[in-house]
Design a protein around this motif. Structure first.
Motif: not given
Length: 250
Positions: A168-196
């Motif tokens: 969770s700490w790493y997810r928050d550390l990635l910030g808005e950039e990762a959140a934006t990529r997750a939204r563009e992929a239609g995923l929650d940020i956790e699912d986006y990071l898991n896919s990566e």
């Protein structure tokens, strides 16, 4: 428990009552002070009450008169009073029931009720858990806690402090950039990071996440570290590190 004796004055300007760590104290409408079970040196885990050994209690520096009455899980402490209802919006008269510590409640909610069932708890503290009827005092591969059922015990393995918190700490550390990529992929940020992370082979190509992020009491010298960050590799490495740390704890 305090490092220095707690001073009780008569008559006290403000009455102080002490309950076990990790528990909330409750005061009934009749003025009775009660609390549930929590791990504490001056509790007797066999009786689920405060120790009767005055010498042991004296070591804590706490007068017995300042200890609340201990009750068992499931005990109805009282009801929501009219005054409490006005402050909280909770309807008056609803029973207030004592439960148990966080891991014990988690275990009960997951259906951990018989010794032939095991649970791996993936939380801030990652640990394996089982239940049983006996207070095991001399265990070396686990420690004994109070369970949610009266006079039952929860056996917890050595665990990883700040375990899934690291993810969770790493997810928050990635910030808005990762959140934006997750939204563009239609995923929650956790699912986006898991896919990566799923694109990275086991072992994370040599990237190590060394735990614990929060040093345990018996090894205060430990300092978690991640030698380098790289998107999916770091997510995968964090999960690898948690798994490796769990396998190394007995």
């Amino acid at each position: 428990m305090p490092d220095a004796p707690v001073q009780a004055t008569e008559p006290p300007l403000h009455r102080v009552w002490l309950c076990p760590p990790g528990q909330f104290g409750a005061t009934t409408a009749e003025g009775e002070h009660r609390a549930g079970q929590g791990r504490d040196a001056v509790q007797d885990p066999d009786t689920w009450q405060w120790t009767e050994d005055d010498a042991e209690l004296a070591k804590s520096g706490i007068p017995r008169a300042m200890l609340v009455d201990l009750v068992l899980p499931g005990h109805v402490l009282g009801e929501v009073t009219d005054a409490a209802a006005r402050h909280t919006g909770i309807p008056a008269g609803i029973p207030v029931v004592d439960t148990a510590n966080d891991k014990a409640v988690e275990a009960l909610g997951c259906g951990l009720r018989t010794p032939d069932t095991l649970l791996v708890s993936l939380g801030t503290y990652v640990a394996g858990m089982a239940t049983g009827p006996r207070n095991v005092r001399d265990a070396t591969a686990f420690w004994t806690n109070y369970a949610s059922l009266p006079h039952s015990y929860l056996y917890e393995s050595g665990g990883v402090r700040r375990g899934m918190w690291t993810v969770s700490w790493y997810r928050d550390l990635l910030g808005e950039e990762a959140a934006t990529r997750a939204r563009e992929a239609g995923l929650d940020i956790e699912d986006y990071l898991n896919s990566e992370a799923a694109k990275v082979p086991p072992g994370s190509e040599g990237l190590l996440t060394v735990l614990d992020r929060l040093a345990p009491g018996d090894a205060p010298f430990r300092k978690g570290t991640i030698p380098g960050f790289d998107g999916g590799r770091t997510t995968s490495s964090a999960e690898d590190g948690i798994a490796a740390r769990r396998c190394s704890r007995r």
